[in-house]
Design a protein around this motif. Sequence first.
Motif, PDB file in Angstrom:
ATOM      1  N   ILE A 114       0.850  -1.194   0.000  1.00  0.00           N
ATOM      2  CA  ILE A 114       0.000   0.000   0.000  1.00  0.00           C
ATOM      3  C   ILE A 114       0.879   1.235   0.000  1.00  0.00           C
ATOM      4  O   ILE A 114       0.547   2.270  -0.579  1.00  0.00           O
ATOM      5  N   GLY A 115       2.021   1.121   0.667  1.00  0.00           N
ATOM      6  CA  GLY A 115       2.935   2.255   0.739  1.00  0.00           C
ATOM      7  C   GLY A 115       4.274   1.812   1.289  1.00  0.00           C
ATOM      8  O   GLY A 115       4.435   0.674   1.711  1.00  0.00           O
ATOM      9  N   GLU A 116       5.246   2.736   1.255  1.00  0.00           N
ATOM     10  CA  GLU A 116       6.549   2.438   1.828  1.00  0.00           C
ATOM     11  C   GLU A 116       6.722   3.305   3.075  1.00  0.00           C
ATOM     12  O   GLU A 116       6.764   4.536   2.986  1.00  0.00           O
ATOM     13  N   PRO A 117       6.804   2.656   4.257  1.00  0.00           N
ATOM     14  CA  PRO A 117       6.881   3.458   5.480  1.00  0.00           C
ATOM     15  C   PRO A 117       8.242   4.116   5.683  1.00  0.00           C
ATOM     16  O   PRO A 117       9.281   3.543   5.342  1.00  0.00           O
ATOM     17  N   ILE A 118       8.226   5.302   6.243  1.00  0.00           N
ATOM     18  CA  ILE A 118       9.431   5.964   6.743  1.00  0.00           C
ATOM     19  C   ILE A 118       9.168   6.195   8.231  1.00  0.00           C
ATOM     20  O   ILE A 118       8.162   6.805   8.596  1.00  0.00           O
ATOM     21  N   LEU A 119      10.042   5.648   9.060  1.00  0.00           N
ATOM     22  CA  LEU A 119       9.788   5.665  10.496  1.00  0.00           C
ATOM     23  C   LEU A 119      10.620   6.742  11.178  1.00  0.00           C
ATOM     24  O   LEU A 119      11.850   6.734  11.073  1.00  0.00           O
ATOM     25  N   LEU A 120       9.971   7.644  11.881  1.00  0.00           N
ATOM     26  CA  LEU A 120      10.699   8.681  12.616  1.00  0.00           C
ATOM     27  C   LEU A 120      10.807   8.302  14.091  1.00  0.00           C
ATOM     28  O   LEU A 120       9.826   7.886  14.704  1.00  0.00           O
ATOM     29  N   GLY A 121      12.017   8.480  14.631  1.00  0.00           N
ATOM     30  CA  GLY A 121      12.208   8.238  16.062  1.00  0.00           C
ATOM     31  C   GLY A 121      13.594   7.698  16.349  1.00  0.00           C
ATOM     32  O   GLY A 121      14.424   7.569  15.437  1.00  0.00           O
TER      33      GLY A 121
ATOM     34  N   VAL B  45      13.834  -1.259   6.362  1.00  0.00           N
ATOM     35  CA  VAL B  45      12.893  -0.136   6.381  1.00  0.00           C
ATOM     36  C   VAL B  45      13.692   1.141   6.707  1.00  0.00           C
ATOM     37  O   VAL B  45      14.714   1.082   7.401  1.00  0.00           O
ATOM     38  N   THR B  46      13.227   2.269   6.173  1.00  0.00           N
ATOM     39  CA  THR B  46      13.920   3.533   6.460  1.00  0.00           C
ATOM     40  C   THR B  46      13.537   4.032   7.843  1.00  0.00           C
ATOM     41  O   THR B  46      12.353   4.247   8.119  1.00  0.00           O
ATOM     42  N   ILE B  47      14.545   4.171   8.701  1.00  0.00           N
ATOM     43  CA  ILE B  47      14.314   4.751  10.032  1.00  0.00           C
ATOM     44  C   ILE B  47      15.129   6.041  10.106  1.00  0.00           C
ATOM     45  O   ILE B  47      16.318   6.047   9.779  1.00  0.00           O
ATOM     46  N   ILE B  48      14.483   7.120  10.469  1.00  0.00           N
ATOM     47  CA  ILE B  48      15.181   8.401  10.553  1.00  0.00           C
ATOM     48  C   ILE B  48      15.040   8.970  11.957  1.00  0.00           C
ATOM     49  O   ILE B  48      13.917   9.144  12.444  1.00  0.00           O
ATOM     50  N   ASP B  49      16.165   9.213  12.592  1.00  0.00           N
ATOM     51  CA  ASP B  49      16.151   9.940  13.850  1.00  0.00           C
ATOM     52  C   ASP B  49      16.448  11.403  13.528  1.00  0.00           C
ATOM     53  O   ASP B  49      17.580  11.732  13.174  1.00  0.00           O
ATOM     54  N   PRO B  50      15.434  12.256  13.616  1.00  0.00           N
ATOM     55  CA  PRO B  50      15.655  13.657  13.220  1.00  0.00           C
ATOM     56  C   PRO B  50      16.895  14.268  13.868  1.00  0.00           C
ATOM     57  O   PRO B  50      17.623  15.027  13.234  1.00  0.00           O
ATOM     58  N   MET B  51      17.155  13.927  15.127  1.00  0.00           N
ATOM     59  CA  MET B  51      18.291  14.503  15.849  1.00  0.00           C
ATOM     60  C   MET B  51      19.618  14.262  15.139  1.00  0.00           C
ATOM     61  O   MET B  51      20.562  15.028  15.290  1.00  0.00           O
ATOM     62  N   GLU B  52      19.694  13.179  14.372  1.00  0.00           N
ATOM     63  CA  GLU B  52      20.961  12.820  13.729  1.00  0.00           C
ATOM     64  C   GLU B  52      21.095  13.385  12.319  1.00  0.00           C
ATOM     65  O   GLU B  52      22.142  13.268  11.703  1.00  0.00           O
ATOM     66  N   GLU B  53      20.013  13.950  11.798  1.00  0.00           N
ATOM     67  CA  GLU B  53      20.013  14.355  10.387  1.00  0.00           C
ATOM     68  C   GLU B  53      20.365  15.831  10.251  1.00  0.00           C
ATOM     69  O   GLU B  53      19.506  16.667   9.973  1.00  0.00           O
ATOM     70  N   LYS B  54      21.645  16.124  10.423  1.00  0.00           N
ATOM     71  CA  LYS B  54      22.055  17.541  10.462  1.00  0.00           C
ATOM     72  C   LYS B  54      21.703  18.282   9.160  1.00  0.00           C
ATOM     73  O   LYS B  54      21.265  19.430   9.194  1.00  0.00           O
ATOM     74  N   VAL B  55      21.892  17.620   8.027  1.00  0.00           N
ATOM     75  CA  VAL B  55      21.659  18.301   6.747  1.00  0.00           C
ATOM     76  C   VAL B  55      20.170  18.609   6.563  1.00  0.00           C
ATOM     77  O   VAL B  55      19.780  19.731   6.222  1.00  0.00           O
TER      78      VAL B  55
END
Length: 358
Positions: free
Chosen positions: A68-75, A94-104
């Motif tokens: 149905i979709g491709e999840p992107i997980l924040l946390g 799965v793509t997991i993104i910790d906003p704190m680590e994404e300086k750019v």
Amino acid sequence: AMDSGVAKQPITDWESYELELQERIGIDQRLMSVVIARAKKNPKRVVFAEADNRKILKAAQIIRDEKIGEPILLGNKEKILALIEDNSLDLNNVTIIDPMEEKVMLRKFGNMLFQKRQRKGMTAGDADRLVTQRNYFGAMMVESGDADAFISGLTRDYPKTILPSLQTIGVKPGVNRVAGMYIMNTPKGPYFFADTTVNLNPTAEELVEIISLTADAVKFFNMEPRIALLSYSNFGSAQGEISSKMAKATAIAQQKYPDLVIEGEMQANVAINEDIQREMYPFSKLINKKVNTLIFPDLSSGNIAYKLLAELGNSEAIGPVLLGMNKPVHILQLGSSIREIVNMVAIAVVDAQSNGTP
Ligand code: ACO
């Protein structure tokens, strides 16, 4: 700690999901099946603000398995990976993104937010701090094209969750106020309820806008909107601020949208029951039209009506579908079920396919 003590459950596949649904509410899921089939034709990237949550992860598993979709997980990555493991989920790569680590990304989003809010009292420092919050970060991912749709609200109250999206993504051109709609899957078929989540006490003019947004959303579900404006009175039978507001909104809307079936003001039972209309109000435009869209005078009545029907009326509530946003954003009801989350994701994906919200 949030989910500790919850027993492990096997992964629910789509078929058992549908079966479970039918068993629980005893009505068919044609409406959502159509949406889900449409979503699967062109799955989109859906960013979840609250991925450190068992229900969100299970929903993510289902939407991925069912394409149905491709999840992107924040946390926090460790926390999310631990939850995936504890719940025996299979979310490999799965793509997991910790906003704190994404300086750019943080720098990009901070600049974007400052651009949007610098004349509304926000400093660059404020903007940089705010985008570290997942409700801003996720909305900014959609705004910047890094994701296609945003889902949040499972664990935080509605007003706090929706504000970042209103401030970043904002409304569609030509729209002044967003509104929330529920689809009530009742034994008598689907009914669309609005506004059930956003506007506390809309004016007659705001109600006309809510009617327009809701009518578009009903068409999005391949149905013809047949609209009743509800009140405690029928066509002027009782006086009062609310009944005259609803009568005024009806008159304006009938004139503005001559192609739509719009009637009011009327009581809820009269709107649903055409026999009463035939006997008492033979002029009603809803006779032989079968109403399917109910517009409420204020947030109390709309919210109370849908929640009572969901709890007592053998009806499933799908929503809240957020209407009028410039990009697909949906704010879940606090504590939604996995099924409700999957339904909202499917709606968001179909929104994203047409590059707009319903
Ligand atoms: N549509 C579009 N934009 C809006 C709307 C709206 N309905 N309401 C506020 N905004 C915008 C404002 O224009 C403003 O934009 P700006 O800062 O760019 O000028 C921004 O949002 C903030 O405006 P405020 O006036 O500070 O926000 P407000 O205090 O009105 O809060 C909110 C808006 C959170 C939607 C409020 O109306 C609210 O709390 N509504 C009730 C939500 C709720 O509790 N629902 C019940 C539970 S939901 C459920 O049961 C699932």
